[in-house]
Each structure stands twice: as structure tokens, then as C-alpha cells.
Design a protein around this motif. Structure first.
Motif, PDB file in Angstrom:
ATOM      1  N   ARG A   1       0.816  -1.217   0.000  1.00  0.00           N
ATOM      2  CA  ARG A   1       0.000   0.000   0.000  1.00  0.00           C
ATOM      3  C   ARG A   1       0.853   1.272   0.000  1.00  0.00           C
ATOM      4  O   ARG A   1       0.600   2.200  -0.752  1.00  0.00           O
ATOM      5  CB  ARG A   1      -0.926  -0.020   1.221  1.00  0.00           C
ATOM      6  CG  ARG A   1      -2.011   1.029   1.160  1.00  0.00           C
ATOM      7  CD  ARG A   1      -2.929   0.917   2.371  1.00  0.00           C
ATOM      8  NE  ARG A   1      -4.107   1.733   2.183  1.00  0.00           N
ATOM      9  CZ  ARG A   1      -4.144   3.040   2.278  1.00  0.00           C
ATOM     10  NH1 ARG A   1      -3.032   3.712   2.561  1.00  0.00           N
ATOM     11  NH2 ARG A   1      -5.268   3.715   2.090  1.00  0.00           N
ATOM     12  N   GLU A   2       1.850   1.306   0.881  1.00  0.00           N
ATOM     13  CA  GLU A   2       2.684   2.513   0.973  1.00  0.00           C
ATOM     14  C   GLU A   2       3.455   2.766  -0.322  1.00  0.00           C
ATOM     15  O   GLU A   2       3.665   3.914  -0.707  1.00  0.00           O
ATOM     16  CB  GLU A   2       3.646   2.419   2.161  1.00  0.00           C
ATOM     17  CG  GLU A   2       2.999   2.760   3.495  1.00  0.00           C
ATOM     18  CD  GLU A   2       2.259   4.100   3.485  1.00  0.00           C
ATOM     19  OE1 GLU A   2       2.859   5.127   3.129  1.00  0.00           O
ATOM     20  OE2 GLU A   2       1.064   4.110   3.815  1.00  0.00           O
ATOM     21  N   GLU A   3       3.877   1.698  -0.982  1.00  0.00           N
ATOM     22  CA  GLU A   3       4.562   1.844  -2.270  1.00  0.00           C
ATOM     23  C   GLU A   3       3.616   2.452  -3.301  1.00  0.00           C
ATOM     24  O   GLU A   3       4.011   3.310  -4.087  1.00  0.00           O
ATOM     25  CB  GLU A   3       5.063   0.486  -2.776  1.00  0.00           C
ATOM     26  CG  GLU A   3       6.288  -0.028  -2.075  1.00  0.00           C
ATOM     27  CD  GLU A   3       7.554   0.727  -2.456  1.00  0.00           C
ATOM     28  OE1 GLU A   3       7.687   1.169  -3.609  1.00  0.00           O
ATOM     29  OE2 GLU A   3       8.418   0.869  -1.581  1.00  0.00           O
ATOM     30  N   LEU A   4       2.361   1.988  -3.301  1.00  0.00           N
ATOM     31  CA  LEU A   4       1.384   2.521  -4.247  1.00  0.00           C
ATOM     32  C   LEU A   4       1.146   4.005  -3.985  1.00  0.00           C
ATOM     33  O   LEU A   4       1.142   4.817  -4.914  1.00  0.00           O
ATOM     34  CB  LEU A   4       0.064   1.744  -4.180  1.00  0.00           C
ATOM     35  CG  LEU A   4      -1.032   2.210  -5.145  1.00  0.00           C
ATOM     36  CD1 LEU A   4      -0.559   2.147  -6.602  1.00  0.00           C
ATOM     37  CD2 LEU A   4      -2.294   1.380  -4.965  1.00  0.00           C
ATOM     38  N   VAL A   5       0.997   4.362  -2.725  1.00  0.00           N
ATOM     39  CA  VAL A   5       0.837   5.778  -2.374  1.00  0.00           C
ATOM     40  C   VAL A   5       2.025   6.575  -2.908  1.00  0.00           C
ATOM     41  O   VAL A   5       1.858   7.637  -3.530  1.00  0.00           O
ATOM     42  CB  VAL A   5       0.693   5.971  -0.839  1.00  0.00           C
ATOM     43  CG1 VAL A   5       0.777   7.445  -0.463  1.00  0.00           C
ATOM     44  CG2 VAL A   5      -0.620   5.369  -0.343  1.00  0.00           C
TER      45      VAL A   5
END
Length: 68
Positions: A37-41
Motif C-alpha cells: 500500500r505505501e509503495e502505491l501511495v
């Protein structure tokens, strides 16, 4: 509604939906995200020049609407 663990587990299927949502993301971007998720953000923020909170909001909306 999906939770992020389910999205991460099915990332190969979900990748196409993410690419529809954010057309500027490349296959390399999506492979780098690899369901995290954090990578996508981070890549949404980077590609679209968004503030982190706006990128977070878009990813949350994607999470809510994901049909995987």
C-alpha cells in the motif's frame, strides 16, 4: 469492501484495475508496488505530483472500490 491484505494477495489480478485508475503508472511502477500500500501511495504521489495526503485519499478510494 476489500481490505488491503486481500488486495496485496491478489496483486497480479488487481494491477490492471490500478492501471485503469492511474493511467500514468507503468508496468514497472506496478511491479515495484508489488501489492504494498505505501509503495502505491508513493508512486501515485510521484507520478501525479500530488501531496501525500491526496495520494493516500486516492489509494483509500481505490481500496474501497476494488472489485477483486
Amino acid at each position: 469492501m476489500m481490505n488491503w491484505d486481500q488486495i496485496e494477495g491478489k496483486w497480479k489480478q488487481v494491477k490492471g484495475q490500478a492501471q485503469q485508475q492511474w493511467g500514468d503508472l507503468t508496468d514497472d511502477d506496478l511491479d515495484r508496488v508489488d501489492g504494498k500500500r505505501e509503495e502505491l501511495v508513493g508512486v501515485v504521489q510521484e507520478r501525479y505530483g500530488l501531496a501525500k495526503d491526496e495520494a493516500e485519499k486516492q489509494v483509500s478510494e481505490f481500496e474501497s472500490s476494488c472489485s477483486c
